[in-house]
Write an enzyme that holds these catalytic residues in place. Structure first.
Site, mmCIF file in Angstrom:
data_model
loop_
_atom_site.group_PDB
_atom_site.id
_atom_site.type_symbol
_atom_site.label_atom_id
_atom_site.label_comp_id
_atom_site.label_asym_id
_atom_site.label_seq_id
_atom_site.Cartn_x
_atom_site.Cartn_y
_atom_site.Cartn_z
ATOM 1 N N LYS A 170 0.858 -1.188 0.000
ATOM 2 C CA LYS A 170 0.000 0.000 0.000
ATOM 3 C C LYS A 170 0.891 1.233 0.000
ATOM 4 C CE LYS A 170 -1.718 2.906 2.735
ATOM 5 N NZ LYS A 170 -1.729 4.130 1.895
ATOM 6 N N GLY A 223 6.769 5.213 8.138
ATOM 7 C CA GLY A 223 5.899 6.379 8.268
ATOM 8 C C GLY A 223 6.112 7.031 9.615
ATOM 9 N N SER A 224 5.089 7.698 10.089
ATOM 10 C CA SER A 224 5.220 8.467 11.323
ATOM 11 C C SER A 224 5.186 7.549 12.545
ATOM 12 C CB SER A 224 4.072 9.472 11.409
ATOM 13 O OG SER A 224 2.844 8.757 11.412
ATOM 14 N N THR A 225 5.732 8.030 13.640
ATOM 15 C CA THR A 225 5.741 7.252 14.881
ATOM 16 C C THR A 225 4.313 7.042 15.395
ATOM 17 O OG1 THR A 225 7.973 7.950 15.401
ATOM 18 C CG2 THR A 225 6.616 7.253 17.266
ATOM 19 N N ILE A 227 1.449 6.702 13.685
ATOM 20 C CA ILE A 227 0.761 5.618 12.958
ATOM 21 C C ILE A 227 1.500 4.294 13.191
ATOM 22 C CG2 ILE A 227 -0.085 4.820 10.714
ATOM 23 C CD1 ILE A 227 -1.421 7.383 11.324
ATOM 24 N N GLY A 228 2.815 4.360 13.295
ATOM 25 C CA GLY A 228 3.591 3.140 13.543
ATOM 26 C C GLY A 228 3.192 2.461 14.851
ATOM 27 N N GLU A 245 9.825 1.602 10.494
ATOM 28 C CA GLU A 245 10.808 2.663 10.231
ATOM 29 C C GLU A 245 10.072 3.968 10.425
ATOM 30 O OE1 GLU A 245 13.868 2.279 9.897
ATOM 31 O OE2 GLU A 245 14.185 0.261 9.119
ATOM 32 N N CYS A 279 13.380 11.268 6.952
ATOM 33 C CA CYS A 279 13.418 10.751 8.318
ATOM 34 C C CYS A 279 14.812 10.910 8.916
ATOM 35 C CB CYS A 279 13.002 9.285 8.328
ATOM 36 S SG CYS A 279 13.971 8.288 7.196
ATOM 37 N N GLU A 380 9.588 16.461 15.162
ATOM 38 C CA GLU A 380 10.047 16.206 13.793
ATOM 39 C C GLU A 380 9.257 17.131 12.865
ATOM 40 O OE1 GLU A 380 8.769 12.619 11.723
ATOM 41 O OE2 GLU A 380 10.784 12.387 10.906
HETATM 42 P P1 NAP Z 1 2.263 8.416 7.809
HETATM 43 O O1 NAP Z 1 1.240 9.452 7.822
HETATM 44 O O2 NAP Z 1 2.530 7.660 9.059
HETATM 45 O O3 NAP Z 1 1.896 7.422 6.627
HETATM 46 C C1 NAP Z 1 2.736 6.356 6.246
HETATM 47 C C2 NAP Z 1 1.911 5.309 5.525
HETATM 48 O O4 NAP Z 1 0.986 4.719 6.450
HETATM 49 C C3 NAP Z 1 1.052 5.863 4.395
HETATM 50 O O5 NAP Z 1 0.977 4.902 3.371
HETATM 51 C C4 NAP Z 1 -0.288 6.045 5.087
HETATM 52 O O6 NAP Z 1 -1.387 6.104 4.211
HETATM 53 C C5 NAP Z 1 -0.323 4.797 5.939
HETATM 54 N N1 NAP Z 1 -1.289 4.865 7.038
HETATM 55 C C6 NAP Z 1 -1.879 5.963 7.584
HETATM 56 N N2 NAP Z 1 -2.733 5.594 8.561
HETATM 57 C C7 NAP Z 1 -2.676 4.246 8.645
HETATM 58 C C8 NAP Z 1 -3.325 3.279 9.469
HETATM 59 N N3 NAP Z 1 -4.203 3.631 10.407
HETATM 60 N N4 NAP Z 1 -3.042 1.969 9.286
HETATM 61 C C9 NAP Z 1 -2.135 1.593 8.358
HETATM 62 N N5 NAP Z 1 -1.504 2.461 7.533
HETATM 63 C C10 NAP Z 1 -1.759 3.779 7.684
HETATM 64 O O7 NAP Z 1 3.685 9.005 7.367
HETATM 65 P P2 NAP Z 1 3.945 9.974 6.133
HETATM 66 O O8 NAP Z 1 3.368 11.301 6.465
HETATM 67 O O9 NAP Z 1 3.546 9.294 4.873
HETATM 68 O O10 NAP Z 1 5.543 9.996 6.124
HETATM 69 C C11 NAP Z 1 6.283 10.827 6.951
HETATM 70 C C12 NAP Z 1 6.801 10.086 8.178
HETATM 71 O O11 NAP Z 1 7.498 8.913 7.755
HETATM 72 C C13 NAP Z 1 7.805 10.875 8.951
HETATM 73 O O12 NAP Z 1 7.553 10.712 10.317
HETATM 74 C C14 NAP Z 1 9.137 10.233 8.584
HETATM 75 O O13 NAP Z 1 10.148 10.379 9.522
HETATM 76 C C15 NAP Z 1 8.738 8.816 8.420
HETATM 77 N N6 NAP Z 1 9.714 8.115 7.596
HETATM 78 C C16 NAP Z 1 10.550 7.222 8.194
HETATM 79 C C17 NAP Z 1 11.511 6.570 7.441
HETATM 80 C C18 NAP Z 1 12.446 5.593 8.079
HETATM 81 O O14 NAP Z 1 13.020 4.804 7.341
HETATM 82 N N7 NAP Z 1 12.619 5.581 9.394
HETATM 83 C C19 NAP Z 1 11.616 6.812 6.077
HETATM 84 C C20 NAP Z 1 10.751 7.733 5.502
HETATM 85 C C21 NAP Z 1 9.791 8.368 6.283
HETATM 86 P P3 NAP Z 1 -1.931 7.566 3.742
HETATM 87 O O15 NAP Z 1 -0.934 8.038 2.763
HETATM 88 O O16 NAP Z 1 -3.255 7.292 3.174
HETATM 89 O O17 NAP Z 1 -1.985 8.418 4.979
#
Ligand code: NAP
Ligand code: MG
Length: 476
Positions: A170, A223-225, A227-228, A245, A279, A380
């Site tokens: 996804k 993704g974000s902490t 949602i993680g 991650e 990130c 962040e």
């Molecule tokens: P996000 O809002 O947490 O979304 C990440 C993914 O999760 C998206 O595909 C999102 O779908 C999906 N998602 C949202 N709600 C969900 C749920 N309830 N259940 C399952 N999946 C769900 O993060 P983002 O805004 O896309 O990305 C930014 C964040 O990612 C930052 O915090 C960044 O630090 C982190 N990041 C970490 C790394 C690493 O390797 N550590 C790398 C890159 C980014 P939608 O798009 O529909 O919301």
């Protein structure tokens, strides 16, 4: 209109709904993508489940060849994939090209690993032979963010397929396009239909359905902490394997003996790559007091030379952010920093150029006189904002660096090798670079400690997370 990709084919979404993708550089709609829901996820997972036994039986040479062919196809489509990624995310075309190449490198790396990673024989205290098989986990549910769409997709898909798993991916709602292209190319590379499925859709619906699906055995989430944390809770229900991650607020420690010419430029790019939507952004720059004023001055001069421009312009160094909403969120932090009493030394507004007026652009900002407890030093921000903090001693620098709920990346600049190693050991983080900003290598493990994540991606380390060890004993 872009459909879902299930079982090697374009499939219309069960709901009949399509969502608009907005070009962040213009604010205009430029594509429509199927909104996958729980029914679509179920269909994709069922297909991935049906083909998993066949995929597992494909021998290691054939699987290696398929992943290598996919890498070549990605390179053949470099320009079109990079253009798609750049338009979709707003990132500079030059960065997009690097990321597409990185995706190809990633498939090549894991293609090469396939016939080199296996089980062991173990000298147990019994008459017989004990050995392990490294087996696929099964159907993997992979969830990607919007900041490095094709690169992070490859980081997950390549090792998952290499170890004989099947996949339902996804992508982030805002950036599903390159993942859909990748899945088409996988078919052209000879990877059987149903092994790699892509279901765009919202996180709350498609994402949750994927994490909760009982036939999914492993979830890898970037993704974000926030949602993680939720994903980990959902996955706990079936004791699914989970890799997370997550976010970061990494520190860059610059000691007075550092090579300042290098450190200034690298410190800038360690936070401004992908306009700070990274990130690993080392968005807290900690500078030893004797060189603090000079460092801020030189960093400001470097920021002033940045070429902010349209994503597809070859000369652009800083493109736009992912969306106008995200730009506004980052701008709120810039406001907050001023309210908290930090000094906004440079940037933070919209660029004054008619050409950039409609896009989600922001002039990269520098905050000086930042206190470690300020919210801009803790949160962040995920945008082009750097906080420069002074420190007096090595111990104080370590304490400030570790004063964070996150622990993903970090850098250290000093000519003193003993100090570099001492500080490197003391910093709570998963990844570090010394005298360079370059810390992510395909061949080395990548991941975070504390609230930055769980498990590792990249290197051979990730293969452990895409396989199970079965232990077999034969009596003599
Ligand atoms: P996000 O809002 O947490 O979304 C990440 C993914 O999760 C998206 O595909 C999102 O779908 C999906 N998602 C949202 N709600 C969900 C749920 N309830 N259940 C399952 N999946 C769900 O993060 P983002 O805004 O896309 O990305 C930014 C964040 O990612 C930052 O915090 C960044 O630090 C982190 N990041 C970490 C790394 C690493 O390797 N550590 C790398 C890159 C980014 P939608 O798009 O529909 O919301
Ligand atoms: Mg989000």
């Amino acid at each position: 209109m872009e459909n879902l990709w299930i079982g090697g084919d374009r499939v219309a979404p069960a709901s009949g709904q399509y969502t608009a993708l907005i070009d962040p550089a213009t604010g205009q709609e430029w594509a429509r993508v199927a909104a996958g829901n729980a029914a679509d996820i179920d269909q994709a997972v069922q297909v991935a489940h049906q083909v998993k036994a066949d995929w597992r039986r494909v021998n290691s040479r054939d699987r290696t060849q398929m992943l290598n062919r996919l890498a070549l196809l990605i390179r053949d489509h470099l320009d079109s994939l990079a253009t798609l990624e750049s338009r979709n995310t707003g990132k500079p075309i030059r960065e997009a090209r690097e990321e597409v190449n990185l995706a190809a490198d990633c498939f090549e790396y894991y293609a090469g690993a396939i016939n080199k990673v296996g089980g062991q024989t173990i000298p147990v205290a019994a008459a017989g032979t004990s050995f392990t098989w490294r087996e696929p986990v099964g159907v993997c549910g992979l969830i990607a963010p919007w900041n490095f769409p094709i690169a992070i997709t490859a980081w997950k898909v390549a090792p998952a397929l290499a170890m004989g798993n099947t996949v339902v991916l996804k992508p982030a709602s805002q950036t599903p396009l390159t993942a859909l292209r990748l899945a088409e190319l996988a078919i052209a590379a000879g990877i059987p239909a149903g092994v790699l499925n892509v279901v765009p859709g919202s996180g709350s619906e498609a994402g949750e359905a994927l994490v909760k699906h009982p036939l999914v055995r492993k979830v890898s989430f970037t993704g974000s902490t926030t949602i993680g944390t939720h994903v980990m809770q959902l996955a706990a229900e079936d004791i699914k394997r989970v890799t997370l991650e997550l976010g970061g607020k990494s520190a860059n420690l610059i000691f007075a003996d550092a090579d300042l010419d290098k450190a200034v430029l690298k410190a800038m790019w360690s936070v401004l790559g992908n306009a700070g939507q990274d990130c690993c952004a080392r968005s807290r720059v900690l500078v030893e007091r004797p060189i603090y004023a000079e460092f801020v001055e030189r960093l400001t001069a470097a920021f002033q030379t940045l070429k902010i421009g349209q994503p597809l312009d070859e000369a652009t160094e800083i493109g736009c952010l992912i969306s106008a909403q995200h730009r506004d969120r980052v701008a709120e932090y810039i406001q907050l920093g001023q309210t908290e009493g930090a000094t906004l030394v440079w940037g933070g507004g919209r660029p004054v150029s008619d050409e950039l007026a409609t896009g989600a652009y922001l002039v990269p900002a520098i905050f000086a006189d930042v206190h470690p407890e300020m919210r801009i030093a803790q949160a962040e921000i995920f945008g082009p904002v750097v906080c420069v903090l002074p420190f007096e001693t090595e111990a104080a620098a370590i304490a400030i660096a570790n004063n964070s709920v996150y622990g993903l990346s970090g850098s250290i600049w000093t000519q003193d090798i003993s100090r570099a190693l001492r500080v490197a050991r003391a910093i709570e983080t998963g990844v570090l670079s010394i005298n360079t900003g370059h810390s992510v290598h395909l061949e080395a493990p990548f991941g975070g400690v504390k609230r930055s994540g769980l498990g590792r991606e990249l290197g051979l380390a990730v293969l452990e997370h895409y396989s199970e060890l079965k232990s077999v004993f034969i009596a003599e």
